[in-house]
Design a protein around this motif. Structure first.
Motif: not given
Length: 159
Positions: A79-82, A85, A87
């Motif tokens: 998933k979007g971990y940055q 993001d 998420d």
């Protein structure tokens, strides 16, 4: 706190707030200067700045661990971990992790510029971080000769 105690803390925080196990390494890294911690994408390990624990206590450390665990779990779930993001932002808000860590002192303090070139003809000043040979350069304004001065010595003489 030792690396083993940090590992146990990270595993406990992961189980309590994320309901998922932490299966990789957590360790202190004293070379970190401007950040509270970091998540390593290739090895999935987490490194923590030990100065945060010394200066701000265990509560601040837990906030940093939660932040890095958000990166960890979202990356493993693809998933979007940055930071940018949605998420990541939502998970960080759910677990109550810190978005930014407090500033840590004890780092290197340097002047932004260490050297200054001064044109002998028009007195134009050029600030430089690195030392250069002034004989190889000319003034951009009048093509005059340049003279090199070291700024730190001037600051020491005044203070």
């Amino acid at each position: 706190m030792t690396d083993q105690e940090l590992q146990a803390l990270v595993e406990a925080v992961s189980a309590r707030y994320f309901a998922r196990p932490f299966r990789h390494q957590a360790r202190f890294n004293s070379r970190l200067r401007t950040t509270g911690g970091r998540y390593l994408l290739r090895s999935h390990d987490i490194e923590i700045n030990p100065r945060h624990l010394e200066q701000h206590g265990e509560e601040e450390l837990i906030g940093i661990v939660k932040h890095e665990l958000c990166h960890y779990h979202l990356h493993l779930e693809k998933k979007g971990y940055q930071h940018k993001d949605r998420d990541f932002q939502e998970l960080l808000k759910q677990v109550g992790g810190s978005r930014y860590c407090q500033e840590v002192g004890g780092g290197r303090t340097r002047l932004p510029y260490r050297y200054e070139l001064v044109c002998e003809a028009c007195q134009m000043r050029y600030k430089r971080k690195r030392k250069i040979n002034p004989a190889r350069y000319r003034c951009g304004r009048c093509s005059g000769k340049l003279r090199l001065y070291e700024l730190e010595t001037a600051a020491k003489q005044q203070g």
